[in-house]
Write a protein that holds these residues in place. Structure first.
Motif, PDB file in Angstrom:
ATOM      1  N   VAL A  84      43.228  29.294  25.791  1.00  0.00           N
ATOM      2  CA  VAL A  84      43.866  30.610  25.827  1.00  0.00           C
ATOM      3  C   VAL A  84      44.796  30.774  24.626  1.00  0.00           C
ATOM      4  N   GLN A  85      45.575  29.751  24.344  1.00  0.00           N
ATOM      5  CA  GLN A  85      46.541  29.827  23.247  1.00  0.00           C
ATOM      6  C   GLN A  85      45.861  29.983  21.889  1.00  0.00           C
ATOM      7  N   THR A  86      44.644  29.469  21.761  1.00  0.00           N
ATOM      8  CA  THR A  86      43.952  29.483  20.471  1.00  0.00           C
ATOM      9  C   THR A  86      42.858  30.540  20.391  1.00  0.00           C
ATOM     10  N   GLY A  87      42.883  31.515  21.298  1.00  0.00           N
ATOM     11  CA  GLY A  87      41.947  32.637  21.202  1.00  0.00           C
ATOM     12  C   GLY A  87      40.545  32.350  21.664  1.00  0.00           C
ATOM     13  N   ARG A  88      40.399  31.519  22.693  1.00  0.00           N
ATOM     14  CA  ARG A  88      39.067  31.179  23.208  1.00  0.00           C
ATOM     15  C   ARG A  88      38.949  31.491  24.701  1.00  0.00           C
ATOM     16  N   THR A  89      39.585  32.552  25.138  1.00  0.00           N
ATOM     17  CA  THR A  89      39.561  32.906  26.562  1.00  0.00           C
ATOM     18  C   THR A  89      38.173  33.339  27.012  1.00  0.00           C
ATOM     19  N   THR A  90      37.369  33.877  26.101  1.00  0.00           N
ATOM     20  CA  THR A  90      35.992  34.244  26.455  1.00  0.00           C
ATOM     21  C   THR A  90      35.251  33.014  26.982  1.00  0.00           C
ATOM     22  N   GLN A  91      35.463  31.879  26.334  1.00  0.00           N
ATOM     23  CA  GLN A  91      34.797  30.646  26.782  1.00  0.00           C
ATOM     24  C   GLN A  91      35.349  30.172  28.122  1.00  0.00           C
ATOM     25  N   THR A  92      36.649  30.356  28.371  1.00  0.00           N
ATOM     26  CA  THR A  92      37.183  29.928  29.672  1.00  0.00           C
ATOM     27  C   THR A  92      36.571  30.756  30.789  1.00  0.00           C
ATOM     28  N   SER A  93      36.411  32.061  30.557  1.00  0.00           N
ATOM     29  CA  SER A  93      35.784  32.900  31.592  1.00  0.00           C
ATOM     30  C   SER A  93      34.345  32.471  31.819  1.00  0.00           C
ATOM     31  N   LEU A  94      33.629  32.157  30.748  1.00  0.00           N
ATOM     32  CA  LEU A  94      32.254  31.676  30.881  1.00  0.00           C
ATOM     33  C   LEU A  94      32.221  30.382  31.682  1.00  0.00           C
ATOM     34  N   GLY A  95      33.185  29.508  31.427  1.00  0.00           N
ATOM     35  CA  GLY A  95      33.227  28.243  32.147  1.00  0.00           C
ATOM     36  C   GLY A  95      33.366  28.420  33.646  1.00  0.00           C
ATOM     37  N   TYR A  96      34.217  29.354  34.069  1.00  0.00           N
ATOM     38  CA  TYR A  96      34.419  29.558  35.501  1.00  0.00           C
ATOM     39  C   TYR A  96      33.312  30.405  36.127  1.00  0.00           C
ATOM     40  N   TYR A  97      32.552  31.132  35.292  1.00  0.00           N
ATOM     41  CA  TYR A  97      31.326  31.761  35.790  1.00  0.00           C
ATOM     42  C   TYR A  97      30.252  30.701  36.031  1.00  0.00           C
ATOM     43  N   VAL A  98      30.168  29.746  35.107  1.00  0.00           N
ATOM     44  CA  VAL A  98      29.131  28.705  35.190  1.00  0.00           C
ATOM     45  C   VAL A  98      29.441  27.689  36.283  1.00  0.00           C
ATOM     46  N   THR A 143      31.851  34.130  51.627  1.00  0.00           N
ATOM     47  CA  THR A 143      32.791  35.178  51.226  1.00  0.00           C
ATOM     48  C   THR A 143      33.778  34.646  50.200  1.00  0.00           C
ATOM     49  N   VAL A 144      34.277  33.442  50.433  1.00  0.00           N
ATOM     50  CA  VAL A 144      35.198  32.811  49.488  1.00  0.00           C
ATOM     51  C   VAL A 144      34.534  32.661  48.127  1.00  0.00           C
ATOM     52  N   GLY A 145      33.281  32.202  48.124  1.00  0.00           N
ATOM     53  CA  GLY A 145      32.560  32.007  46.870  1.00  0.00           C
ATOM     54  C   GLY A 145      32.362  33.291  46.095  1.00  0.00           C
ATOM     55  N   LEU A 146      32.029  34.367  46.793  1.00  0.00           N
ATOM     56  CA  LEU A 146      31.809  35.646  46.124  1.00  0.00           C
ATOM     57  C   LEU A 146      33.108  36.209  45.563  1.00  0.00           C
ATOM     58  N   LEU A 147      34.184  36.111  46.335  1.00  0.00           N
ATOM     59  CA  LEU A 147      35.464  36.639  45.872  1.00  0.00           C
ATOM     60  C   LEU A 147      36.011  35.854  44.679  1.00  0.00           C
ATOM     61  N   GLN A 148      35.592  34.602  44.549  1.00  0.00           N
ATOM     62  CA  GLN A 148      36.078  33.788  43.434  1.00  0.00           C
ATOM     63  C   GLN A 148      35.625  34.320  42.081  1.00  0.00           C
ATOM     64  N   TYR A 149      34.597  35.158  42.058  1.00  0.00           N
ATOM     65  CA  TYR A 149      34.148  35.729  40.785  1.00  0.00           C
ATOM     66  C   TYR A 149      35.168  36.698  40.204  1.00  0.00           C
ATOM     67  N   ILE A 150      36.148  37.098  41.012  1.00  0.00           N
ATOM     68  CA  ILE A 150      37.223  37.949  40.492  1.00  0.00           C
ATOM     69  C   ILE A 150      37.951  37.230  39.361  1.00  0.00           C
ATOM     70  N   ASN A 151      38.134  35.924  39.522  1.00  0.00           N
ATOM     71  CA  ASN A 151      38.878  35.133  38.539  1.00  0.00           C
ATOM     72  C   ASN A 151      38.247  35.202  37.143  1.00  0.00           C
ATOM     73  N   PRO A 152      37.002  34.747  36.947  1.00  0.00           N
ATOM     74  CA  PRO A 152      36.444  34.803  35.593  1.00  0.00           C
ATOM     75  C   PRO A 152      36.235  36.222  35.082  1.00  0.00           C
ATOM     76  N   THR A 153      36.030  37.177  35.999  1.00  0.00           N
ATOM     77  CA  THR A 153      35.864  38.561  35.566  1.00  0.00           C
ATOM     78  C   THR A 153      37.150  39.090  34.941  1.00  0.00           C
ATOM     79  N   LEU A 154      38.284  38.784  35.555  1.00  0.00           N
ATOM     80  CA  LEU A 154      39.566  39.204  34.986  1.00  0.00           C
ATOM     81  C   LEU A 154      39.863  38.436  33.696  1.00  0.00           C
ATOM     82  N   GLN A 155      39.493  37.154  33.655  1.00  0.00           N
ATOM     83  CA  GLN A 155      39.664  36.392  32.417  1.00  0.00           C
ATOM     84  C   GLN A 155      38.839  37.020  31.295  1.00  0.00           C
TER      85      GLN A 155
END
Length: 306
Positions: free
Chosen positions: A93-107, A239-251
């Motif tokens: 996040v600090q080095t401008g790679r938040t796109t990759q962090t969101s991808l990581g939590y999607y994967v 339900t928990v699993g589906l709602l967890q997609y909120i996290n990477p989507t906001l990232q």
């Protein structure tokens, strides 16, 4: 008044919203080295969890969670996995790679499926294999298109997947288990901060705003986990699993719309493949959950017949 499941949904949405918007918090600490931020996160998390468990009279459970060699070893390995995950996330996040962090939590959910198959021998259906295959294609697309593998995303997904695998073998709640993990990590955090001080650095960042942000790393870590624990006890895991997609989507939204990180053609193709994979995976999970519920109702009904 909200019902039990409604309260669970509200808590889960709250937890995932905090996690998903946390890049904006860590971005404000970009002037502090990631390892120092991580150290504060560990220390103040332990303080916060200690207060919560102390108020509940549950501090004794922390030591009980490590009262055998096996449990201590599992907690130790889990602490390494979560520390690596947190450190890489903060640095990215600090080095401008938040796109990759969101991808990581999607994967991550798809990595967890593969771990379940390899480690626990869980069976995968055709749709789940298709989802995993699409994720693999997405990684190859990024690797070829950008000339480098999305190693941040893969490392985040793998460390969190292995962390979940270890946690599955611990017979303690999430709050107690994370408390034991940060308890083992805090000595290393103290050493890092002492080294910072020895080298002439400001342990608390040198100003009131930075100091407040560093201390707040405790609540921003602990509160969503407590909300997640509350939700997990009241909701079906699907339900928990589906709602967890909120996290990477906001990232993802933070990366593209707030931080204006690069998002080109190859990123778009890869993310569409991942989103498609998750759609297949989610539909499959919902069908399996519905089938289990129907089977349970049928078994219950047959058991009441005289």
């Amino acid at each position: 008044m909200l019902s039990g499941p409604a309260k669970g949904v509200a808590a889960m949405v709250g937890a995932c919203t905090v996690w998903g918007l946390s890049p904006m918090y860590y971005k404000m600490l970009s002037h502090i080295p990631a390892m120092e931020v991580l150290s504060h996160r560990m220390i103040w998390s332990l303080v916060f969890f200690g207060v919560v468990l102390g108020a509940q009279g549950r501090l004794g459970e922390v030591l009980q969670a490590m009262n055998t060699r096996r449990s201590f070893a599992l907690v130790a390995v889990a602490s390494v996995m979560i520390a690596a995950n947190w450190a890489l996330f903060i640095w990215s996040v600090q080095t401008g790679r938040t796109t990759q962090t969101s991808l990581g939590y999607y994967v991550y959910p798809l990595v967890a499926v593969v771990i379940g198959r390899v480690i626990f021998g869980e069976k995968l259906g055709a749709v789940q294999w298709l989802a995993v295959g699409l994720a693999a294609v997405a990684v190859m697309v990024l690797t070829v298109g950008l000339g480098t593998a999305p190693w941040i995303a893969l490392t985040l997904a793998l460390t969190f997947g292995l962390y979940g695998m270890i946690k599955k073998q611990l017979d303690v709640g999430p709050v107690v288990s994370v408390t034991t993990e940060v308890l083992l990590l805090v000595p290393f955090a103290v050493v890092i901060l002492l080294q910072t001080y020895h080298n002439g650095g400001a342990v608390f960042g040198g100003d009131l705003t930075t100091m407040s942000l560093l201390v707040f790393a405790g609540p921003i870590t602990a509160l969503p986990l407590i909300m997640f624990s509350f939700a997990a006890r009241r909701l079906a895991m699907t339900t928990v699993g589906l709602l967890q997609y909120i996290n990477p989507t906001l990232q993802f939204a933070c990366a593209v719309f707030v931080f204006s990180e690069p998002f080109g053609r190859w990123h778009l193709i890869a993310f569409v493949l991942i989103w498609t994979a998750l759609a297949f995976y989610s539909v499959s999970a919902l069908r399996q959950d519905n089938a289990r519920r129907r089977a349970a109702r049928a078994a219950s009904a047959s058991g009441t017949v005289l």
